[in-house]
Scaffold this active site. Sequence first.
Site, PDB file in Angstrom:
ATOM      1  NE  ARG A 155       1.695  15.099   2.376  1.00  0.00           N
ATOM      2  CZ  ARG A 155       3.025  15.265   2.628  1.00  0.00           C
ATOM      3  NH1 ARG A 155       3.742  15.723   1.785  1.00  0.00           N
ATOM      4  NH2 ARG A 155       3.584  14.587   3.541  1.00  0.00           N
ATOM      5  NE  ARG A 202       6.891  10.792   8.264  1.00  0.00           N
ATOM      6  CZ  ARG A 202       6.563  11.653   7.329  1.00  0.00           C
ATOM      7  NH1 ARG A 202       7.430  12.320   6.984  1.00  0.00           N
ATOM      8  NH2 ARG A 202       5.167  12.290   7.221  1.00  0.00           N
ATOM      9  CE  LYS A 205      11.174  19.482   2.567  1.00  0.00           C
ATOM     10  NZ  LYS A 205       9.823  20.182   2.184  1.00  0.00           N
ATOM     11  CD  GLU A 258      15.752  14.532  -6.351  1.00  0.00           C
ATOM     12  OE1 GLU A 258      14.545  14.767  -6.270  1.00  0.00           O
ATOM     13  OE2 GLU A 258      16.167  13.107  -6.557  1.00  0.00           O
ATOM     14  CD  GLU A 301       6.419  19.705  -4.298  1.00  0.00           C
ATOM     15  OE1 GLU A 301       6.474  18.246  -3.910  1.00  0.00           O
ATOM     16  OE2 GLU A 301       6.678  20.455  -3.490  1.00  0.00           O
ATOM     17  NE  ARG A 319       6.052  13.210  -3.556  1.00  0.00           N
ATOM     18  CZ  ARG A 319       6.288  12.731  -2.433  1.00  0.00           C
ATOM     19  NH1 ARG A 319       6.328  13.148  -1.464  1.00  0.00           N
ATOM     20  NH2 ARG A 319       6.874  11.196  -2.778  1.00  0.00           N
ATOM     21  CE  LYS A 343      10.195  16.293   6.700  1.00  0.00           C
ATOM     22  NZ  LYS A 343       8.713  16.044   6.606  1.00  0.00           N
TER      23      LYS A 343
END
Length: 566
Positions: free
Chosen positions: A261, A414, A241, A239, A289, A246, A420
């Site tokens: 966030r 994470r 970024k 996707e 987002e 967020r 990412k």
Amino acid sequence: MRRWSEVAERVAATTRTSEKTALLADYLGRLPATDLPTAAVFFSGRPFAQADQRATGLGWATIATAVTRASDAPADAIARAYDRSSDLGQAVAAVLSLRAAQPAGDVAPSLAEVAAVFATLETASGPAAKRALFEALLTRCDPLTAKYVVKVLTGELRIGLREGLLEAAVARAFGRPIDEVKTAGMLIGDIGETAVLAATDRLAEAAPTLFHPLKYMLASPAEDADEIIARLGPTVWVEDKYDGIRAQLHRRGSSARLYSRDLHDVSGQFPEIVRGAADLAWEGILDGEVLAYLDGNVLPFLALQTRLGRKDPSLTLQATVPVIFVAWDALVLNEAGPGSELQPLLTVPLRERRRRLEALQLPLADDGGVFALSHLMTVDSADGLERVFAEARARNNEGLMVKDPDSAYTPGRRGLGWLKMKKALATLDCVVVGVEVGHGKRHGVLSDYTFAVRDEATGGLVNIGKAYSGLTDAEIAEMTRWFESHTIAQFGRYRQVEPTVVVEVAFDVIMRSNRHRSGFALRFPRIVQLRTDKSAAEIDTLETVERLYLGLQQGAEHLVTAGARK
Ligand code: AMP
């Protein structure tokens, strides 16, 4: 609170994780039911549970003033003590231990009393009122208790206790399987409530609740296409970024709320999304987002910035910088409409979550709604990934998000389900620990920042560099005022400041160096932007720096090739 602090001290004193867990389990298992949630939340290093919307609003400067007043110490005692340890809790204990008379044990505050003061601090308005409340608490605390009250308050517990260890301790204290404790913790975002469920054998009842934000799933950084495909492939989802804010959208009936966030309710800043999300045919929680979007085009982050921090934006601002919600995940849904049962989808594979998200038929921005779906592509080779990455960069996109279509949604982790893939020259998120007045046209403003990353082994901050701020004049002026009122100590031109402002730092090369405590230095560091959406708990770690250092060395050749192809 004294007993809690003694346990914390013992947990800090051992490096053996099994011993930390055993100590905590023993303590938590014996606590009265009424104290259990508070004790557990405090061990997570927060005054309030993660999903709780409250914050005490007590700044370091106010804490320093209260400590000075409660101890009759010279005004610079706290700054000097802080400079020795770089730990505010320890500094407070050092200063309070100089008091002529220590408070008697019978006035020592209980856990419940400390929690009550934290709650009152949140509702008290203005630094003077907050300071008075906090000072009254300090006069009742012996130095050790005060040390831990301050550590919890500032979110800098630093006793080598990761969330996983705390969950393990809860599991052990009440004889429950660790996986059940972790899952419950993930679903409700409140370790105190989780501990209560574990104690009463009700972990299976844990479920996400609408209008209680869940922690976000985070992505790990990655650069190498082969490595990404090896880890997530053979087929990965890619996707764009997006460079926005967020947000988590919760909706039911005519109510819709957006959470940031750091899990704060930011609905007031984005009224058009809240309006546009009301009265839809489903209830649930989406992840995505907020982006500025006008006439079919995404506006740069700079435009979106004009919307941030402003509740009730004017109609003119809403018209010039309209916002939309780009959704990429569905975490909880009842697609069968109001009244039907809410289903947590966190353990359902991404592929299925996306199918359900698409089936909602969100009213899209291009049709007059306020939604969009993230742009999704499927890639099944390293070459394909590199091509898509080069294309994304050519579009000035920061990079790509690569996701494993079979992955679960893991709040607050994470994980390796999302990677990412960023620009070749990586950036680091660092916290500003010191500032200095600049030179030339920046004379008179605090424009030179010294910044640090976190050493996860100790929980402490280690400096990694210093840069002239690349921020706008208006931002520098605003930050100057902020730093002036959040200075902990001043040494000539240099001010040591409360480590809460996060900046994204770009650089050319990472080098090993003795100049900074991290053991690394950055060549040509430049501050790209303030990361107001991130807290000091989310900055990059020394481990990431080490990994980037090794990766950049090995990857140098590959990056040149990627650059040439562009
Ligand atoms: P970073 O802020 O650099 O740590 O990157 C992670 C952030 O990327 C997330 O918190 C999101 O705000 C953002 N992001 C942008 N696009 C996506 C996407 N398609 N999927 C997930 N996260 C995304």
